[in-house]
Design a protein around this motif. Structure first.
Motif, PDB file in Angstrom:
ATOM      1  N   UNK A 173     123.475 103.450  46.342  1.00  0.00           N
ATOM      2  CA  UNK A 173     124.615 102.552  46.313  1.00  0.00           C
ATOM      3  C   UNK A 173     125.515 102.935  47.475  1.00  0.00           C
ATOM      4  N   UNK A 174     125.607 102.061  48.482  1.00  0.00           N
ATOM      5  CA  UNK A 174     126.356 102.482  49.661  1.00  0.00           C
ATOM      6  C   UNK A 174     127.853 102.468  49.402  1.00  0.00           C
ATOM      7  N   UNK A 232     135.532  84.545  34.098  1.00  0.00           N
ATOM      8  CA  UNK A 232     134.227  84.912  34.640  1.00  0.00           C
ATOM      9  C   UNK A 232     134.053  84.491  36.096  1.00  0.00           C
ATOM     10  N   UNK A 234     136.054  86.525  38.498  1.00  0.00           N
ATOM     11  CA  UNK A 234     135.427  87.808  38.816  1.00  0.00           C
ATOM     12  C   UNK A 234     134.324  87.619  39.851  1.00  0.00           C
ATOM     13  N   UNK A 235     133.523  86.552  39.669  1.00  0.00           N
ATOM     14  CA  UNK A 235     132.430  86.298  40.613  1.00  0.00           C
ATOM     15  C   UNK A 235     132.974  86.058  42.019  1.00  0.00           C
ATOM     16  N   UNK A 247     134.111  89.201  43.586  1.00  0.00           N
ATOM     17  CA  UNK A 247     132.991  90.052  44.005  1.00  0.00           C
ATOM     18  C   UNK A 247     132.382  89.533  45.297  1.00  0.00           C
ATOM     19  N   UNK A 303     120.728  94.133  41.105  1.00  0.00           N
ATOM     20  CA  UNK A 303     120.994  94.421  39.690  1.00  0.00           C
ATOM     21  C   UNK A 303     121.530  93.158  39.040  1.00  0.00           C
ATOM     22  N   UNK A 322     122.823  91.748  35.872  1.00  0.00           N
ATOM     23  CA  UNK A 322     123.282  91.909  34.490  1.00  0.00           C
ATOM     24  C   UNK A 322     123.177  90.588  33.728  1.00  0.00           C
ATOM     25  N   UNK A 331     124.732  87.712  47.407  1.00  0.00           N
ATOM     26  CA  UNK A 331     124.980  89.117  47.090  1.00  0.00           C
ATOM     27  C   UNK A 331     123.827  90.040  47.451  1.00  0.00           C
ATOM     28  N   UNK A 345     124.750  92.963  49.612  1.00  0.00           N
ATOM     29  CA  UNK A 345     125.899  93.759  49.181  1.00  0.00           C
ATOM     30  C   UNK A 345     125.427  94.978  48.413  1.00  0.00           C
ATOM     31  N   UNK A 346     126.393  95.859  48.106  1.00  0.00           N
ATOM     32  CA  UNK A 346     125.970  97.029  47.352  1.00  0.00           C
ATOM     33  C   UNK A 346     125.936  96.710  45.860  1.00  0.00           C
ATOM     34  N   UNK A 347     125.339  97.637  45.119  1.00  0.00           N
ATOM     35  CA  UNK A 347     125.107  97.403  43.699  1.00  0.00           C
ATOM     36  C   UNK A 347     126.391  97.094  42.948  1.00  0.00           C
ATOM     37  N   UNK A 348     127.460  97.709  43.383  1.00  0.00           N
ATOM     38  CA  UNK A 348     128.728  97.532  42.686  1.00  0.00           C
ATOM     39  C   UNK A 348     129.128  96.064  42.632  1.00  0.00           C
ATOM     40  N   UNK A 349     129.021  95.375  43.786  1.00  0.00           N
ATOM     41  CA  UNK A 349     129.420  93.960  43.807  1.00  0.00           C
ATOM     42  C   UNK A 349     128.464  93.089  43.010  1.00  0.00           C
ATOM     43  N   UNK A 404     126.833  94.125  40.328  1.00  0.00           N
ATOM     44  CA  UNK A 404     127.180  94.392  38.926  1.00  0.00           C
ATOM     45  C   UNK A 404     128.388  93.554  38.539  1.00  0.00           C
ATOM     46  N   UNK A 405     129.369  93.530  39.415  1.00  0.00           N
ATOM     47  CA  UNK A 405     130.610  92.827  39.111  1.00  0.00           C
ATOM     48  C   UNK A 405     130.393  91.319  38.993  1.00  0.00           C
ATOM     49  N   UNK A 406     129.694  90.749  39.965  1.00  0.00           N
ATOM     50  CA  UNK A 406     129.502  89.296  39.963  1.00  0.00           C
ATOM     51  C   UNK A 406     128.675  88.862  38.754  1.00  0.00           C
ATOM     52  N   UNK A 433     128.388  90.443  36.007  1.00  0.00           N
ATOM     53  CA  UNK A 433     129.233  90.658  34.836  1.00  0.00           C
ATOM     54  C   UNK A 433     130.117  89.425  34.610  1.00  0.00           C
ATOM     55  N   UNK A 434     130.650  88.881  35.721  1.00  0.00           N
ATOM     56  CA  UNK A 434     131.420  87.643  35.612  1.00  0.00           C
ATOM     57  C   UNK A 434     130.577  86.496  35.060  1.00  0.00           C
ATOM     58  N   UNK A 435     129.317  86.452  35.479  1.00  0.00           N
ATOM     59  CA  UNK A 435     128.417  85.411  34.973  1.00  0.00           C
ATOM     60  C   UNK A 435     128.215  85.531  33.465  1.00  0.00           C
ATOM     61  N   UNK A 436     128.102  86.774  33.000  1.00  0.00           N
ATOM     62  CA  UNK A 436     127.932  86.983  31.552  1.00  0.00           C
ATOM     63  C   UNK A 436     129.130  86.400  30.800  1.00  0.00           C
TER      64      UNK A 436
END
Lengths: 323, 307
Positions: free
Chosen positions: A4-5, A299, A302-303, A306, B37, B39, B88, B91-95, B97-99, B101-104
């Motif tokens: 993870x960068x 939701x 948040x997307x 991101x 990733x 989610x 995405x 991008x890195x895993x963090x983004x 995961x976040x995006x 997560x928003x979809x969920x």
């Protein structure tokens, strides 16, 4: 597989306004709230927002400065909250005992799980922290002596050396604010110290840190334990806020929310997660007042963040406000 | 701990394992090929179940309903890929995961708006209802056997596609070294779109199969998603074989310990009341303990897809 960068590195020394003025403005605004709106509802809401901000702040130490995406951070919140409530149910109601126990419990859990989790990297680290978070959650649901799924109620807030000063919502508000400021200053000192520089160095280039004679594992573990302890402290406050704890405090969705708070605010800046934690809590509350289906709006927000707002609110302020 | 119960619970474990495999296979392919990733994979399973409920009710035929649900699940997967995922990849895993997560959040709430918050029921088709005698005094629902059978059939089909076809070869190559495949002139984005849509359809299929057994409700995918992640982390990310072994392992361990942990603890000398308290907790945590243990000894899972 790529690790993870790290996010685009922020400048080593942030500009003065971000280091000094932004935190001062944020904390001053928070201190003004009780004088402008003294309704119980507002005080409770902003107290909750600040408690979440402490949790997000603690996550930022490992996420923003160590690039460790912990997906089980809510466990620490829950452990701190349960420590206070369980002691309460055994008639140990004084914060002078309950809060240190909560902090120690969080630190201990972080030490054990961190020692195992930090052996892995990248997506495996995300998943193993998630697994530990779930274990904590299921432990809480199976604590039938302490309410199990239904949670555990406290009859009043923790006492402070025998007084019930926390029962006063305004007093409690300022205790939460004071804790937030203290945690901010503590983490600021940690991040600025030699320890913090090693942590950041390990994020940028692990091999180089090893060559310099540092063992990144020990520094990361220490940071993980500090983050766990601070988040457990926020949990202790959280238990006091609603005088109630439940397994729902540590669902994986809440861990996801903590990540969202840190990223939305601006990770690796300390003041960013505070803004993010408060902002997310308030936006959620505001949307929930608009419609019961507020997550349909939240939701996509948040997307979008991101995808587009890299660096979060602090970065936006930086672009807008100039250097 | 009777042998009848043991047989039935073993079959239940297999059935859960097969469902987990259907979800984990898509998840691990997406991760293996694009290092992504997702989610939101769990909500694609939920979507499959809702679509099945809707189309079965509309058409009045179970099998036509399932077919329509699968096509729609595939379409939904492709829409998500175009709308969100494709922005995405780099991008890195963090983004990611976040995006996702928003979809969920969005999709869990979205199905509540469209279909209501109350759980839906999907009837078992008459041809597959009832029970079958598989041993003396052991009756087992036909539908659950159908789940096991169809899941194993899909696993076999997937194996053949991945091991024997050109697309499968590209998928395997992509999972091992995506940049290299891309450098050799393969349109990795299109490959990923195929993999993603296909993964969404597999998850949707799992949802269709699960719909008559479990109630169809918002958030039903969340816990299964976590289980599927446990599966692929145990199996080794990007590995179909790992997903298969991991899924059966997790399905069996989880189901069997849920029914027998109290008895086992009692046999090991714990008092009945203690066993009743600790047993369920251990059962809920067992697969996470399993995963932590596997990662402790093999930090990249049992069958690492990449060196």
């Amino acid at each position: 597989m790529a690790e993870t960068p790290a996010p685009a590195a922020l400048p080593a020394t942030p500009p003065l306004w971000r280091r000094i003025w932004l935190p001062v403005v944020v904390f001053a605004l928070l201190a003004l709230v009780p004088f402008v709106w003294s309704e119980r509802f507002i005080l409770g809401l902003v107290s909750r927002a600040m408690i979440m901000a402490i949790g997000a702040l603690s996550l930022d130490l490992i996420l923003g400065y160590g690039a460790l995406v912990s997906f089980g951070h809510a466990a620490f919140l829950g452990i701190g909250a349960y420590a206070v409530a369980i002691l309460f149910s055994h008639d140990i109601v004084d914060a002078s005992i309950a809060f240190p126990v909560a902090i120690l419990a969080g630190a201990l859990f972080a030490l054990v799980t961190g020692a195992i989790s930090l052996k892995t990297r990248g997506v495996y680290f995300i998943m193993i922290t998630l697994a530990f978070g779930q274990m904590a959650y299921f432990t809480a649901t199976s604590l039938s002596a302490y309410g199990g799924d239904d949670g555990l109620r406290m009859f009043h807030r923790s006492e402070v050396f025998g007084t019930r000063i926390l029962a006063n919502d305004t007093a409690f508000y300022f205790v939460v604010l004071g804790t937030l400021v203290l945690c901010f200053l503590l983490l600021k000192a940690i991040v600025g110290s030699r320890f913090g520089r090693v942590l950041r160095g390990a994020k940028e280039n692990e091999r180089r840190m090893r060559a310099l004679g540092f063992d990144p594992f020990r520094y990361r573990l220490a940071a993980y334990v500090i983050a766990g302890a601070v988040c457990a402290l926020s949990g202790a406050l959280f238990a006091n806020l609603g005088m109630f704890v439940a397994p729902a405090y540590m669902t994986w969705q809440r861990s996801g929310e903590f990540i969202a708070m840190v990223v939305l605010g601006g990770m690796g800046t300390l003041i960013g997660p505070i803004i993010g934690g408060i902002g997310v809590t308030l936006v959620e509350e505001w949307l929930a007042a608009l419609t019961q289906h507020w997550k349909v709006i939240f939701g996509p927000m948040v997307i979008l963040v991101a995808i587009f707002a890299r660096g979060g609110v602090v970065k936006l302020l930086e672009r807008g406000g100039g250097k | 701990m009777s042998s009848t119960l043991l047989i039935i619970q073993t079959l239940n474990g297999l059935q859960l394992g097969v469902l987990l495999f259907l979800i984990a296979a898509g998840l691990t392919l997406v991760f293996g090929v694009m290092d992504f990733i997702n989610l939101a994979h769990g909500v694609q399973y939920m979507l499959g179940a809702y679509l099945a409920a809707m189309f079965v009710a509309w058409t009045g035929s179970f099998f036509i309903g399932i077919a329509l649900a699968l096509i729609t699940a595939l379409a939904c997967g492709l829409v998500l890929e175009v709308a969100v995922m494709r922005h995405l990849y780099d991008r890195d895993h963090l983004e990611q995961v976040l995006a996702t997560f928003g979809l969920i959040l969005f999709l869990n709430e979205g199905v509540k708006i469209v279909w209501g918050a109350a759980p839906l029921q999907v009837p078992i088709p008459p041809s597959l209802s009832g029970t079958i005698r598989i041993a003396d005094g052991v009756l087992y629902p036909v539908w659950r056997l159908a789940i096991i059978g169809s899941g194993l059939a899909v696993a076999l089909g997937l194996y053949l596609v991945v091991a024997k076809t050109r697309v499968g070869m590209l998928i395997r190559a992509g999972a091992t070294n995506a940049p290299m495949v891309s450098a050799l002139g393969v349109d990795i984005r299109r490959l990923f779109m195929i993999v993603f849509g296909f993964g969404a359809m597999l998850a949707g299929f799992a949802g269709c199969m699960a719909a008559p057994v479990f109630s169809v409700e918002p958030g039903m995918g969340d816990n299964l998603l976590i289980l599927a992640f446990v599966v692929i982390v145990i199996g080794g990310i990007g590995s179909i074989r790992g997903a298969f072994v991991g899924a059966l392992l997790v399905g069996l361990v989880d189901t069997l310990l849920r029914s027998f942990s109290v008895d086992l603890l009692r046999l090991s000398g714990l008092s009945p009341s203690d066993a009743r308290t600790i047993g369920p907790a251990i059962a809920s945590m067992s697969i996470y303990i399993l995963m932590a243990a596997v990662l402790f000894f093999r930090p990249t899972g049992l069958f690492p897809a990449k060196g």
